[in-house]
Design a protein around this motif. Structure first.
Motif, PDB file in Angstrom:
ATOM      1  N   LEU A 161      60.624  34.743   2.796  1.00  0.00           N
ATOM      2  CA  LEU A 161      60.232  34.179   1.721  1.00  0.00           C
ATOM      3  C   LEU A 161      60.551  32.368   1.921  1.00  0.00           C
ATOM      4  CD1 LEU A 161      61.875  36.198  -1.346  1.00  0.00           C
ATOM      5  CD2 LEU A 161      59.345  36.149  -0.101  1.00  0.00           C
ATOM      6  N   VAL A 162      59.587  31.873   1.737  1.00  0.00           N
ATOM      7  CA  VAL A 162      59.826  30.319   2.076  1.00  0.00           C
ATOM      8  C   VAL A 162      60.711  29.416   0.858  1.00  0.00           C
ATOM      9  CG1 VAL A 162      57.661  29.481   1.201  1.00  0.00           C
ATOM     10  CG2 VAL A 162      58.856  28.388   2.709  1.00  0.00           C
ATOM     11  N   GLU A 163      61.490  28.667   0.935  1.00  0.00           N
ATOM     12  CA  GLU A 163      62.468  27.877   0.200  1.00  0.00           C
ATOM     13  C   GLU A 163      61.925  26.641   0.073  1.00  0.00           C
ATOM     14  OE1 GLU A 163      66.383  28.964   0.739  1.00  0.00           O
ATOM     15  OE2 GLU A 163      66.260  31.011  -0.027  1.00  0.00           O
ATOM     16  N   GLU A 164      62.447  25.970  -0.921  1.00  0.00           N
ATOM     17  CA  GLU A 164      61.927  24.431  -1.095  1.00  0.00           C
ATOM     18  C   GLU A 164      62.304  23.516   0.225  1.00  0.00           C
ATOM     19  OE1 GLU A 164      61.472  26.243  -5.312  1.00  0.00           O
ATOM     20  OE2 GLU A 164      62.943  26.313  -3.313  1.00  0.00           O
ATOM     21  N   ASP A 165      63.545  23.983   0.772  1.00  0.00           N
ATOM     22  CA  ASP A 165      64.086  23.002   1.913  1.00  0.00           C
ATOM     23  C   ASP A 165      63.522  23.258   3.232  1.00  0.00           C
ATOM     24  OD1 ASP A 165      65.574  21.611  -0.022  1.00  0.00           O
ATOM     25  OD2 ASP A 165      67.265  23.205   0.089  1.00  0.00           O
ATOM     26  N   ALA A 166      62.555  24.193   3.184  1.00  0.00           N
ATOM     27  CA  ALA A 166      61.979  24.596   4.202  1.00  0.00           C
ATOM     28  C   ALA A 166      61.333  23.360   5.095  1.00  0.00           C
ATOM     29  CB  ALA A 166      60.994  25.824   4.214  1.00  0.00           C
ATOM     30  N   PRO A 167      60.970  23.358   6.413  1.00  0.00           N
ATOM     31  CA  PRO A 167      60.283  22.266   6.925  1.00  0.00           C
ATOM     32  C   PRO A 167      59.036  22.107   6.470  1.00  0.00           C
ATOM     33  CG  PRO A 167      61.413  23.455   8.618  1.00  0.00           C
ATOM     34  CD  PRO A 167      61.491  24.206   7.501  1.00  0.00           C
ATOM     35  N   LEU A 168      58.585  20.861   6.021  1.00  0.00           N
ATOM     36  CA  LEU A 168      57.227  20.480   5.636  1.00  0.00           C
ATOM     37  C   LEU A 168      56.351  20.054   6.854  1.00  0.00           C
ATOM     38  CD1 LEU A 168      58.399  18.556   2.457  1.00  0.00           C
ATOM     39  CD2 LEU A 168      57.902  21.033   2.734  1.00  0.00           C
ATOM     40  N   GLU A 169      55.315  20.836   7.064  1.00  0.00           N
ATOM     41  CA  GLU A 169      54.441  20.665   8.270  1.00  0.00           C
ATOM     42  C   GLU A 169      52.863  21.002   7.558  1.00  0.00           C
ATOM     43  OE1 GLU A 169      55.623  23.323  11.224  1.00  0.00           O
ATOM     44  OE2 GLU A 169      57.423  22.031  11.580  1.00  0.00           O
ATOM     45  N   PRO A 170      52.245  19.883   6.992  1.00  0.00           N
ATOM     46  CA  PRO A 170      51.090  20.133   6.415  1.00  0.00           C
ATOM     47  C   PRO A 170      50.193  20.416   7.829  1.00  0.00           C
ATOM     48  CG  PRO A 170      51.906  17.903   6.194  1.00  0.00           C
ATOM     49  CD  PRO A 170      52.885  18.612   6.652  1.00  0.00           C
ATOM     50  N   ARG A 171      49.139  20.999   7.519  1.00  0.00           N
ATOM     51  CA  ARG A 171      48.028  21.589   8.652  1.00  0.00           C
ATOM     52  C   ARG A 171      46.659  21.124   8.386  1.00  0.00           C
ATOM     53  NH1 ARG A 171      50.490  26.806  12.009  1.00  0.00           N
ATOM     54  NH2 ARG A 171      52.428  25.844  12.178  1.00  0.00           N
ATOM     55  N   SER A 172      46.311  20.472   7.210  1.00  0.00           N
ATOM     56  CA  SER A 172      45.095  20.088   7.055  1.00  0.00           C
ATOM     57  C   SER A 172      45.093  18.567   6.308  1.00  0.00           C
ATOM     58  CB  SER A 172      44.342  20.966   6.180  1.00  0.00           C
ATOM     59  OG  SER A 172      44.711  20.985   4.890  1.00  0.00           O
ATOM     60  N   GLY A 173      44.008  17.893   6.355  1.00  0.00           N
ATOM     61  CA  GLY A 173      44.079  16.810   5.486  1.00  0.00           C
ATOM     62  C   GLY A 173      44.501  16.758   4.208  1.00  0.00           C
ATOM     63  N   TYR A 174      43.933  17.807   3.467  1.00  0.00           N
ATOM     64  CA  TYR A 174      44.292  18.104   2.057  1.00  0.00           C
ATOM     65  C   TYR A 174      45.747  18.189   2.020  1.00  0.00           C
ATOM     66  CZ  TYR A 174      45.402  20.926  -2.111  1.00  0.00           C
ATOM     67  OH  TYR A 174      45.520  21.479  -3.236  1.00  0.00           O
ATOM     68  N   ALA A 175      46.321  19.080   2.777  1.00  0.00           N
ATOM     69  CA  ALA A 175      47.798  19.446   2.810  1.00  0.00           C
ATOM     70  C   ALA A 175      48.528  17.985   2.894  1.00  0.00           C
ATOM     71  CB  ALA A 175      48.203  20.266   3.836  1.00  0.00           C
ATOM     72  N   ALA A 176      48.219  17.183   3.944  1.00  0.00           N
ATOM     73  CA  ALA A 176      48.859  15.694   4.309  1.00  0.00           C
ATOM     74  C   ALA A 176      48.718  15.074   2.875  1.00  0.00           C
ATOM     75  CB  ALA A 176      48.125  15.065   5.308  1.00  0.00           C
ATOM     76  N   THR A 177      47.700  15.216   2.234  1.00  0.00           N
ATOM     77  CA  THR A 177      47.612  14.220   0.885  1.00  0.00           C
ATOM     78  C   THR A 177      48.423  14.840  -0.117  1.00  0.00           C
ATOM     79  OG1 THR A 177      45.954  15.465  -0.109  1.00  0.00           O
ATOM     80  CG2 THR A 177      45.008  13.570   1.499  1.00  0.00           C
ATOM     81  N   GLY A 266      65.580  10.566 -10.452  1.00  0.00           N
ATOM     82  CA  GLY A 266      65.142  11.197  -8.887  1.00  0.00           C
ATOM     83  C   GLY A 266      64.189  12.267  -9.086  1.00  0.00           C
ATOM     84  N   SER A 267      63.936  12.827  -7.833  1.00  0.00           N
ATOM     85  CA  SER A 267      62.784  13.750  -7.672  1.00  0.00           C
ATOM     86  C   SER A 267      63.374  15.196  -7.192  1.00  0.00           C
ATOM     87  CB  SER A 267      61.691  13.340  -6.656  1.00  0.00           C
ATOM     88  OG  SER A 267      62.462  13.012  -5.347  1.00  0.00           O
ATOM     89  N   ARG A 268      62.650  16.265  -7.559  1.00  0.00           N
ATOM     90  CA  ARG A 268      62.960  17.648  -7.121  1.00  0.00           C
ATOM     91  C   ARG A 268      61.705  18.463  -7.244  1.00  0.00           C
ATOM     92  NH1 ARG A 268      67.140  20.227  -4.866  1.00  0.00           N
ATOM     93  NH2 ARG A 268      67.951  21.971  -6.080  1.00  0.00           N
ATOM     94  N   ALA A 269      61.465  19.218  -5.963  1.00  0.00           N
ATOM     95  CA  ALA A 269      60.464  20.240  -5.888  1.00  0.00           C
ATOM     96  C   ALA A 269      60.900  21.589  -6.126  1.00  0.00           C
ATOM     97  CB  ALA A 269      59.917  20.147  -4.403  1.00  0.00           C
ATOM     98  N   TYR A 270      59.745  22.329  -6.638  1.00  0.00           N
ATOM     99  CA  TYR A 270      59.845  23.867  -7.020  1.00  0.00           C
ATOM    100  C   TYR A 270      58.825  24.652  -6.642  1.00  0.00           C
ATOM    101  CZ  TYR A 270      63.747  22.043 -10.193  1.00  0.00           C
ATOM    102  OH  TYR A 270      64.807  21.337 -10.574  1.00  0.00           O
TER     103      TYR A 270
END
Length: 342
Positions: A161-177, A266-270
């Motif tokens: 299961l992927v948690e919010e603190d996992a590395p962020l590695e977008p693999r498409s232009g959409y993901a990068a945006t 501040g900011s937080r991701a879920y």
């Protein structure tokens, strides 16, 4: 609320109104996401305007307490020629919105994020422990070897299961945006003393899912094929795991997030997800069984930019927002077989 007339946005707008909020929806009614007839928002005020237009966004921000930002160009185009449109809609649009919020003194933001910011999901090697697989090998994919292997010992990796603190590695232009949107929101929160919550949606489905458009998810694509009497075409071996979350649960998460932006900075991701592994093949077979349609065909076809397995940990959203998905994927996907599409 931007994108308030879209598939997810319209569900969120109604949920917010049902929770007592006075909702103003801003939507450009882009033909890629909408039919010729504007949706019925059950009395919610709709302003037609583009999120990239400072005047339209500035007018929409007047007198509001919080912004829910759903507007985006979605999809996983592999054509670099599409990058300017993705960046313009998603990142420039977000920047225009944040600037307007700063001028209007709006300090509360809920951002529709996406699980695509993670790239691949979380994996474990029996010998080496937690392991990040490398880019998918085209030779392996062509040979039908779809599951990632450990770079150290070449043994198959076990997905988790992927948690919010996992590395962020977008693999498409959409993901990068989508990742850039999160960074912009965080910078805005730091600069203004605001509160930004990014909700990383996993695979959203439910009634009024768009059909046969760039905004269609795999569920709608399979549904449309079955409606034509055709077998769903399943890529790879059908064993790629996803986290399917019902749009009603996504709407509920947004209501909770709006409440959570009151106070704090501040900011937080879920993650907004069910936390229940469900393969794409399972999805196709469940829809086919519910409609009495033809058996899905496993094609072996692949897209190099796709990820193999990604299922979310819903723990942070449960503990901090009080969010839990209530629609089990098996039940919800069965219902989708007869629910209306857009």
């Amino acid at each position: 609320m931007t994108g308030g007339a879209g598939f997810i946005g319209s569900h969120v707008a109604r949920a917010l109104a049902g929770a007592g909020h006075d909702v103003v929806a801003l939507d450009c009614l882009h033909p890629a996401a909408h039919s010729a007839t504007p949706p019925n928002l059950d009395g919610i005020r709709l302003r037609v305007g583009d999120v990239r237009d400072p005047d339209a966004v500035g007018a929409a921000c007047e007198g509001v307490d919080a912004v829910v930002h759903q507007a985006a160009m979605v999809g996983m185009s592999a054509d670099p020629a599409d990058l300017p449109e993705y960046v313009g809609c998603n990142d420039l649009g977000t920047a225009v919105l944040l600037a307007a919020m700063a001028r209007a003194g709006v300090r509360r933001l809920v951002l529709a994020g996406s699980m695509v910011v993670y790239g691949e999901g979380t994996y474990q090697c029996r010998q080496h422990g937690p392991t990040r697989p490398g880019a998918r090998d085209l030779v392996d994919l062509a040979a039908g070897r779809f599951d990632p292997r450990c770079p150290g010992c070449d043994q198959p990796l076990e997905p988790g299961l992927v948690e919010e603190d996992a590395p962020l590695e977008p693999r498409s232009g959409y993901a990068a945006t989508k990742l850039a949107q999160e960074h912009l929101a965080a910078a805005w929160a730091d600069a203004t003393g605001g509160r930004a919550i990014a909700l990383r949606y996993h695979n959203v489905y439910g009634p009024h899912l768009p059909r046969d458009t760039p905004y269609s998810g795999v569920a709608a694509i399979f549904r449309s094929a079955l409606a034509r009497g055709q077998a769903p075409q399943v890529f790879e071996d059908g064993g790629h795991r996803r986290d399917f979350v019902h749009v009603s649960d996504v709407a509920a998460a947004n209501v909770l997030a709006v409440d959570a932006t009151a106070g704090g900075v501040g900011s937080r991701a879920y993650n907004v997800a069910s936390g229940v592994p469900f393969t794409v093949g399972d999805m196709a077979h469940a829809l086919a069984a519910a409609t009495g349609g033809p058996t899905p065909v496993v094609t072996g076809r692949y897209r190099a930019g796709d990820v193999r397995h990604i299922v979310a940990s819903p723990g942070r959203a449960r503990d901090e927002l009080g969010f839990e998905a209530h629609v089990d994927p098996q039940t919800g996907i069965g219902r989708l077989a007869t629910e209306p599409l857009r």
